[in-house]
Design a protein around this motif. Structure first.
Motif, PDB file in Angstrom:
ATOM      1  N   LYS A 301       0.838  -1.198   0.000  1.00 32.08           N
ATOM      2  CA  LYS A 301       0.000   0.000   0.000  1.00 32.08           C
ATOM      3  C   LYS A 301       0.877   1.254   0.000  1.00 32.08           C
ATOM      4  CE  LYS A 301      -3.805  -2.326   2.308  1.00 32.08           C
ATOM      5  NZ  LYS A 301      -4.693  -2.248   1.124  1.00 32.08           N
ATOM      6  N   SER A 302       0.784   2.023  -1.048  1.00 33.49           N
ATOM      7  CA  SER A 302       1.636   3.208  -1.193  1.00 33.49           C
ATOM      8  C   SER A 302       1.338   4.265  -0.139  1.00 33.49           C
ATOM      9  CB  SER A 302       1.474   3.807  -2.593  1.00 33.49           C
ATOM     10  OG  SER A 302       0.121   4.196  -2.816  1.00 33.49           O
ATOM     11  N   GLU A 303       0.137   4.220   0.439  1.00 33.65           N
ATOM     12  CA  GLU A 303      -0.228   5.237   1.437  1.00 33.65           C
ATOM     13  C   GLU A 303       0.497   5.030   2.767  1.00 33.65           C
ATOM     14  OE1 GLU A 303      -4.041   3.878  -0.754  1.00 33.65           O
ATOM     15  OE2 GLU A 303      -2.257   2.967   0.154  1.00 33.65           O
ATOM     16  N   VAL A 304       1.058   3.850   2.969  1.00 36.15           N
ATOM     17  CA  VAL A 304       1.725   3.533   4.241  1.00 36.15           C
ATOM     18  C   VAL A 304       3.187   3.925   4.162  1.00 36.15           C
ATOM     19  CG1 VAL A 304       2.384   1.682   5.817  1.00 36.15           C
ATOM     20  CG2 VAL A 304       0.113   1.662   4.742  1.00 36.15           C
ATOM     21  N   ALA A 305       3.592   4.904   4.974  1.00 35.75           N
ATOM     22  CA  ALA A 305       4.982   5.342   4.984  1.00 35.75           C
ATOM     23  C   ALA A 305       5.881   4.344   5.684  1.00 35.75           C
ATOM     24  CB  ALA A 305       5.101   6.710   5.651  1.00 35.75           C
ATOM     25  N   SER A 306       5.386   3.738   6.780  1.00 36.77           N
ATOM     26  CA  SER A 306       6.218   2.829   7.561  1.00 36.77           C
ATOM     27  C   SER A 306       5.344   1.824   8.290  1.00 36.77           C
ATOM     28  CB  SER A 306       7.068   3.616   8.574  1.00 36.77           C
ATOM     29  OG  SER A 306       8.012   2.796   9.215  1.00 36.77           O
ATOM     30  N   MET A 307       5.835   0.606   8.411  1.00 35.29           N
ATOM     31  CA  MET A 307       5.126  -0.464   9.116  1.00 35.29           C
ATOM     32  C   MET A 307       5.906  -0.849  10.361  1.00 35.29           C
ATOM     33  SD  MET A 307       4.193  -4.320   7.750  1.00 35.29           S
ATOM     34  CE  MET A 307       5.881  -4.943   7.926  1.00 35.29           C
ATOM     35  N   LEU A 308       5.238  -0.826  11.506  1.00 36.95           N
ATOM     36  CA  LEU A 308       5.889  -1.227  12.745  1.00 36.95           C
ATOM     37  C   LEU A 308       6.063  -2.738  12.790  1.00 36.95           C
ATOM     38  CD1 LEU A 308       4.769   1.676  13.459  1.00 36.95           C
ATOM     39  CD2 LEU A 308       4.680   0.868  15.818  1.00 36.95           C
ATOM     40  N   VAL A 309       7.224  -3.159  13.274  1.00 36.92           N
ATOM     41  CA  VAL A 309       7.534  -4.575  13.410  1.00 36.92           C
ATOM     42  C   VAL A 309       7.916  -4.828  14.859  1.00 36.92           C
ATOM     43  CG1 VAL A 309       8.933  -6.500  12.611  1.00 36.92           C
ATOM     44  CG2 VAL A 309       8.378  -4.626  11.039  1.00 36.92           C
TER      45      VAL A 309
END
Length: 375
Positions: A301-309
């Protein structure tokens, strides 16, 4: 020179020379995005730290010695974005993670966030977003972090009991004092966020640059309004719980899934369980793990700047790194998404009020021959 540097000896990287200023350049697979329309560049993966701090808080929490290898591995993988909250381990999380970061990294190469709002001590004002608590909370966090500033200071939720003007003026003052570089928010209705942005616009106050929200294959309500609104307003989106608090790993026997009551409250309905099954089905067809598929769905998803892991092991973090290069096809996405049905938003105002959901039947190559439907 700030307090962060005054409290540590020169050459603080010590034995961890691999995590010097060149460490992030070694991770060729890491991607970086600007956080909204700000000038801040953050890694596409953000290290979530809710699982780090003190076992006195939750049985699945890692102490400092257990956390260090995971933090070090994330840094070596190219991560520069670290997510904290004063609520995690009642403050011990900030202390533990930053103790490790001082040994392993250079402060000016990191983007560190922390959040306020939930009470971590006693007293009638030890919680919420009043001016008093905002100032008390930032000082408490910086003391535990042994730093004189945080990069993004975030509201953990929307406080319905405190005027928005009071909260946002206090956050603006903290930015002007240099205790925070930016402000951000998390987990609220879109109209509440619109109210925050409006009051900042009217008064010329520092506006949030980051909306941290929950998004995964089993919870997609934020796609309706919040994510498009953030894109329109130039606010960066960072996503937590990409594995639905462990549900999408399909490991229901993990310590986290057995002891985290939020998992049962949010993701125990039939639709969520069917979604987890579909994720596993897609993973099996590609020779991937369910975690990789669930994370790839987010990262596509291009709208997501960063995903928490929030990884418990280095291998779990590697799963997220590999997901950066995985592209799901149309049939795979449909198989994952066909189970989804609308539900109440997950926030403080809807806790304990979720309605069970039910899924649609499968189609295409994922449908058994006796129940196949037209594509």
């Amino acid at each position: 020179m700030g307090l962060f540097w005054r409290l540590i000896a020169p050459g603080f990287t010590g034995r961890h020379t691999a995590l010097s200023s060149t460490a992030f350049k070694k991770a060729d697979t890491m991607q970086f995005n600007r956080l909204g329309r700000s000038g801040l560049n953050v890694s596409r993966l953000c290290l979530g730290t809710m699982n780090m701090g003190s076992k006195d808080w939750k049985p699945w929490i890692f102490d400092e010695s257990e956390s260090e290898p995971i933090i070090g591995h994330a840094l070596n993988s190219g991560v520069n974005f670290i997510d904290l909250a004063d609520f995690y381990s009642a403050g011990a999380g900030e202390e533990v993670v930053c103790n490790v970061l001082r040994r392993l990294a250079k402060r000016d190469e990191l983007i560190i966030t922390t959040k306020l709002g939930y009470p971590i001590g006693g007293g009638a004002n030890n919680g919420g977003h009043s001016r008093k608590h905002v100032f008390d909370a930032i000082d408490g966090s910086l003391t535990r972090m042994k730093s004189d500033y945080v990069d993004v200071y975030m509201l953990h939720y929307f406080d319905t009991r405190t005027p928005v003007e009071e909260t946002m003026e206090a956050l603006n003052d903290i930015v002007r004092l240099g205790k925070a570089r930016y402000v951000g928010v998390s987990t609220m209705y879109t109209w509440q966020f619109a109210k925050i942005l409006s009051v900042c616009d009217r008064n010329g106050w520092a506006k949030p640059i980051n909306m941290q929200l929950q998004l995964n294959c089993a919870y997609r309500e934020e796609e309706r309004e919040m994510i498009p609104f953030c894109a329109d307003q130039g606010v960066g989106v960072s996503v937590f719980s990409p594995l639905a608090r462990g549900l999408l790993t399909n490991d229901l026997n993990s310590v986290r899934n057995k002891t985290d009551f939020f998992t049962a409250e949010m993701y125990s309905d039939p639709a969520s369980l069917e979604i987890a099954t579909s994720v596993a089905r897609v993973a099996a067809s590609r020779g991937l793990t369910p975690s990789q598929v669930a994370q790839a769905w987010i990262l596509q998803k291009s709208e997501v700047a960063s995903m928490l892991v929030g990884a418990d092991t280095q291998d779990q973090f590697n799963s997220a790194v590999s997901a950066l290069t995985i592209t799901l096809d149309e049939e795979e996405i449909f198989e994952i998404e066909r189970n989804y049905t609308p539900c109440a938003p997950i926030n403080d105002e809807t806790a304990g009020k979720r309605t069970p959901r039910f899924a649609r039947p499968p189609m295409g190559r994922f449908a058994p021959a006796d129940i196949a439907v037209a594509g």
